[in-house]
Design a protein around this motif. Structure first.
Motif, mmCIF file in Angstrom:
data_model
loop_
_atom_site.group_PDB
_atom_site.id
_atom_site.type_symbol
_atom_site.label_atom_id
_atom_site.label_comp_id
_atom_site.label_asym_id
_atom_site.label_seq_id
_atom_site.Cartn_x
_atom_site.Cartn_y
_atom_site.Cartn_z
ATOM 1 N N MET A 98 0.821 -1.211 0.000
ATOM 2 C CA MET A 98 0.000 0.000 0.000
ATOM 3 C C MET A 98 0.857 1.264 0.000
ATOM 4 S SD MET A 98 -3.332 -0.885 2.374
ATOM 5 C CE MET A 98 -2.430 -1.001 3.902
ATOM 6 N N THR A 99 2.038 1.208 0.598
ATOM 7 C CA THR A 99 2.894 2.389 0.695
ATOM 8 C C THR A 99 3.279 2.909 -0.687
ATOM 9 O OG1 THR A 99 3.782 1.481 2.751
ATOM 10 C CG2 THR A 99 4.983 3.310 1.774
ATOM 11 N N ASP A 100 3.594 2.011 -1.602
ATOM 12 C CA ASP A 100 3.961 2.441 -2.950
ATOM 13 C C ASP A 100 2.809 3.186 -3.626
ATOM 14 O OD1 ASP A 100 6.492 1.421 -2.698
ATOM 15 O OD2 ASP A 100 6.096 -0.395 -3.871
ATOM 16 N N ALA A 101 1.591 2.694 -3.441
ATOM 17 C CA ALA A 101 0.435 3.353 -4.049
ATOM 18 C C ALA A 101 0.203 4.733 -3.428
ATOM 19 C CB ALA A 101 -0.813 2.480 -3.896
ATOM 20 N N ILE A 102 0.363 4.841 -2.114
ATOM 21 C CA ILE A 102 0.199 6.137 -1.449
ATOM 22 C C ILE A 102 1.196 7.145 -2.019
ATOM 23 C CG2 ILE A 102 0.527 7.371 0.749
ATOM 24 C CD1 ILE A 102 -2.116 5.867 0.698
ATOM 25 N N GLN A 103 2.445 6.709 -2.231
ATOM 26 C CA GLN A 103 3.449 7.607 -2.808
ATOM 27 C C GLN A 103 3.010 8.116 -4.176
ATOM 28 O OE1 GLN A 103 7.869 6.712 -1.881
ATOM 29 N NE2 GLN A 103 6.901 4.733 -2.238
ATOM 30 N N MET A 104 2.521 7.213 -4.997
ATOM 31 C CA MET A 104 2.147 7.588 -6.361
ATOM 32 C C MET A 104 0.915 8.498 -6.387
ATOM 33 S SD MET A 104 4.285 6.157 -8.572
ATOM 34 C CE MET A 104 3.405 6.017 -10.117
ATOM 35 N N VAL A 105 -0.062 8.233 -5.534
ATOM 36 C CA VAL A 105 -1.300 9.017 -5.541
ATOM 37 C C VAL A 105 -1.090 10.398 -4.922
ATOM 38 C CG1 VAL A 105 -3.661 9.143 -4.637
ATOM 39 C CG2 VAL A 105 -2.809 6.990 -5.564
ATOM 40 N N THR A 106 -0.375 10.463 -3.803
ATOM 41 C CA THR A 106 -0.241 11.731 -3.080
ATOM 42 C C THR A 106 0.979 12.547 -3.490
ATOM 43 O OG1 THR A 106 1.089 10.795 -1.277
ATOM 44 C CG2 THR A 106 -1.338 10.713 -1.042
ATOM 45 N N GLY A 107 1.982 11.876 -4.034
ATOM 46 C CA GLY A 107 3.233 12.561 -4.348
ATOM 47 C C GLY A 107 4.155 12.677 -3.148
ATOM 48 N N CYS A 108 3.736 12.140 -2.004
ATOM 49 C CA CYS A 108 4.570 12.164 -0.798
ATOM 50 C C CYS A 108 5.566 11.013 -0.865
ATOM 51 C CB CYS A 108 3.703 12.015 0.453
ATOM 52 S SG CYS A 108 2.543 13.363 0.718
ATOM 53 N N THR A 109 6.817 11.279 -0.516
ATOM 54 C CA THR A 109 7.838 10.240 -0.519
ATOM 55 C C THR A 109 8.747 10.392 0.691
ATOM 56 O OG1 THR A 109 9.543 11.455 -1.749
ATOM 57 C CG2 THR A 109 7.890 10.282 -3.069
ATOM 58 N N THR A 110 9.351 9.292 1.084
ATOM 59 C CA THR A 110 10.296 9.367 2.197
ATOM 60 C C THR A 110 11.501 10.213 1.812
ATOM 61 O OG1 THR A 110 11.335 7.275 1.550
ATOM 62 C CG2 THR A 110 9.592 7.167 3.209
ATOM 63 N N GLY A 111 11.892 10.164 0.558
ATOM 64 C CA GLY A 111 13.041 10.941 0.097
ATOM 65 C C GLY A 111 12.822 12.441 0.212
ATOM 66 N N LYS A 112 11.597 12.899 -0.012
ATOM 67 C CA LYS A 112 11.291 14.325 0.130
ATOM 68 C C LYS A 112 11.011 14.685 1.584
ATOM 69 C CE LYS A 112 8.022 14.402 -3.014
ATOM 70 N NZ LYS A 112 6.983 14.799 -3.938
ATOM 71 N N GLY A 113 10.881 13.679 2.429
ATOM 72 C CA GLY A 113 10.646 13.941 3.843
ATOM 73 C C GLY A 113 9.201 14.269 4.171
ATOM 74 N N ASN A 114 8.295 14.043 3.229
ATOM 75 C CA ASN A 114 6.890 14.320 3.525
ATOM 76 C C ASN A 114 6.043 13.043 3.582
ATOM 77 O OD1 ASN A 114 6.916 13.858 0.747
ATOM 78 N ND2 ASN A 114 5.588 15.581 0.252
ATOM 79 N N LEU A 115 6.714 11.908 3.721
ATOM 80 C CA LEU A 115 6.041 10.636 3.961
ATOM 81 C C LEU A 115 6.769 9.931 5.105
ATOM 82 C CD1 LEU A 115 3.977 8.393 3.194
ATOM 83 C CD2 LEU A 115 5.748 7.448 1.734
ATOM 84 N N VAL A 116 6.038 9.684 6.164
ATOM 85 C CA VAL A 116 6.579 8.990 7.325
ATOM 86 C C VAL A 116 5.914 7.630 7.410
ATOM 87 C CG1 VAL A 116 6.724 9.001 9.850
ATOM 88 C CG2 VAL A 116 7.023 11.127 8.567
ATOM 89 N N VAL A 117 6.706 6.587 7.654
ATOM 90 C CA VAL A 117 6.196 5.233 7.797
ATOM 91 C C VAL A 117 6.240 4.847 9.276
ATOM 92 C CG1 VAL A 117 6.520 2.809 7.175
ATOM 93 C CG2 VAL A 117 6.997 4.604 5.489
ATOM 94 N N ARG A 118 5.078 4.591 9.836
ATOM 95 C CA ARG A 118 4.951 4.049 11.201
ATOM 96 C C ARG A 118 4.379 2.650 11.012
ATOM 97 N NH1 ARG A 118 1.037 6.350 14.723
ATOM 98 N NH2 ARG A 118 2.196 5.336 16.375
ATOM 99 N N ASN A 119 5.200 1.657 11.026
ATOM 100 C CA ASN A 119 4.736 0.317 10.693
ATOM 101 C C ASN A 119 3.973 -0.316 11.855
ATOM 102 O OD1 ASN A 119 4.241 -2.006 9.315
ATOM 103 N ND2 ASN A 119 6.282 -2.841 9.545
ATOM 104 N N LEU A 120 2.679 -0.040 11.889
ATOM 105 C CA LEU A 120 1.779 -0.618 12.885
ATOM 106 C C LEU A 120 0.926 -1.725 12.273
ATOM 107 C CD1 LEU A 120 0.573 2.745 14.467
ATOM 108 C CD2 LEU A 120 2.419 1.258 15.259
ATOM 109 N N ASP A 121 1.120 -1.989 10.993
ATOM 110 C CA ASP A 121 0.331 -2.956 10.231
ATOM 111 C C ASP A 121 -1.166 -2.668 10.288
ATOM 112 O OD1 ASP A 121 2.171 -4.402 8.827
ATOM 113 O OD2 ASP A 121 2.461 -5.904 10.391
ATOM 114 N N LYS A 122 -1.499 -1.390 10.233
ATOM 115 C CA LYS A 122 -2.886 -0.947 10.115
ATOM 116 C C LYS A 122 -3.051 -0.342 8.733
ATOM 117 C CE LYS A 122 -3.716 0.340 14.932
ATOM 118 N NZ LYS A 122 -4.178 1.458 15.789
ATOM 119 N N GLY A 123 -4.190 -0.502 8.148
ATOM 120 C CA GLY A 123 -4.470 0.084 6.842
ATOM 121 C C GLY A 123 -4.922 1.522 6.989
#
Length: 166
Positions: free
Chosen positions: A52-77
């Motif tokens: 799901m993370t890859d799709a979120i990046q593509m839809v929102t334009g947020c990425t970890t590289g730009k620092g505007n996508l944070v991953v909190r791996n809680l295994d929740k959708g």
């Protein structure tokens, strides 16, 4: 609203699956709820580290590289998405366990076709957005590697990277 076509998301991700379809649906719905469009200044926190993370990046334009996508791996959708310029945000949770398909293609098609009002819940949300810090690069006095000054540790008159400071 014009989003990245689902086929491009699948190509970026590398395979078709229910997870990438779920992320696509989740991201689009979050964008719609806050009135965001591709290219808007956004900040996202995802609560999963999976397809799901890859799709979120593509839809929102947020990425970890730009620092505007944070991953909190809680295994929740769940994703929290905030517009930086207005502060308007939403936390959206997807629950599509009742959606089925005989093949990965059929499952993905059914997830994309489902009304997000029936597969998602949401609430307004706010986040304390991190300050955008300009990066000044410096060298560690111990290992000689280059790193960002704002994480430097000063010890015994030396400037150390976090690894050497341990």
């Amino acid at each position: 609203m014009s989003y990245v076509p689902f086929e491009e998301v699948v190509k970026f991700h590398g395979h078709l699956c229910g997870g990438v379809a779920s992320g696509y649906a989740l991201g689009k719905y979050a964008m719609e709820l806050i009135g965001a469009k591709p290219g808007d200044p956004l900040y996202a926190v995802v609560e999963f580290q999976n397809c799901m993370t890859d799709a979120i990046q593509m839809v929102t334009g947020c990425t970890t590289g730009k620092g505007n996508l944070v991953v909190r791996n809680l295994d929740k959708g769940a994703v929290t998405l905030v517009k930086r310029d207005t502060g308007k945000g939403v936390r959206v949770v997807i629950d599509n366990m009742h959606i089925t398909g005989e093949t990965p293609e059929e499952l993905a098609k059914n997830i994309i076709a489902a009304d997000p009002k029936t597969t998602c819940t949401y609430r307004e949300a706010t986040l304390e957005l991190p300050e955008r810090k300009p990066k000044k690069l410096i060298k560690c006095d111990k290992c000689g590697e280059t790193f960002s000054e704002y994480v430097a540790v000063k010890a015994d008159g030396k400037v150390l990277c976090p690894d050497c400071a341990e």
